[in-house]
Design an enzyme around this catalytic site. Structure first.
Site: not given
Length: 230
Positions: A86, A148-149, A161, A178
């Protein structure tokens, strides 16, 4: 006949990851006890790498000391999914919503998150798709544009997301994003190749896509970018 489906949107700007995690935990508890209605946090983080509950540390390709040296943090979470990044110029949505109230299951919830990002990409002429088997998130060809997690506890969601508007993609070179090797990460800016509107506009378009996909009809907005963050 069912009444309106309500949600409150918190526009939060840049938020430290641990601060956002603590807020999600509080809101999740409040949602379970019906103190609040469905809530959507819209924000972005400073450079941060996060691992899911499977703790796939082998997919982080450099040491934590090296991550710190480049100004990034590493955090362990209880969400699903593998390692991700992020950072600035990435739109993050954390829905704190009751799946029971909106009457959908976990699989449909994830599909709706995928559809939210696919719809946003389509506004800019970018044809995105959901991942194939073993590929989480949203893709443009073989390039990943959205991650997405999620965590679901007693039917209440958290985490969510992350959509790449124009982050520094070099950060992704330090992980196996991922857990999927030999695939590129991309961004809206890279795919469109021309000047985009302001990030605020794109954040709001992502929120609008979420509201539409999930069928919310009663939306209230709460600006949390000032000093009144809880």
């Amino acid at each position: 006949m069912r009444g309106p489906r309500s949600i409150e949107i918190w526009k939060m700007g840049a938020v430290n990851y641990l601060e956002a995690l603590k807020l999600q935990e509080k809101l999740t508890s409040d949602r379970k006890t019906h103190k609040i209605k469905d809530t959507l946090l819209s924000l972005q983080h400073p450079p941060t790498f996060t691992l899911g509950k499977r703790r796939t540390v082998h997919n982080v390709l450099v040491s934590e000391a090296e991550l710190k040296a480049m100004g990034a943090e590493l955090h362990y979470t209880e969400r699903g999914g593998d390692v991700t990044f992020h950072g600035p110029h990435q739109a993050v949505l954390y829905p704190i919503i009751s799946l029971r109230d909106i009457r959908i299951g976990a699989r449909k919830y994830v599909e709706n998150l995928e559809s939210t990002m696919i719809e946003l990409a389509s506004l800019y002429g970018v044809k995105a798709r959901a991942g194939h088997t073993g590929e989480t998130g949203v893709w443009v060809g073989h390039r990943k544009i959205g991650a997405i997690g999620v965590r679901i506890s007693s039917g209440i969601t958290s985490h969510g997301l992350a959509f790449n508007i124009d982050p520094d993609l070099n950060y992704f070179k330090h992980i196996v994003p991922c857990g999927i090797a030999d695939k590129e990460v991309t961004s809206l800016q890279k795919e469109v190749g021309k000047v985009l509107p302001s990030e605020q506009v794109i954040h709001e378009q992502l929120i609008s896509s979420f509201v539409k996909v999930f069928g919310y009809t009663d939306v209230t907005w709460r600006d949390k970018t000032s000093d009144d963050k809880e």
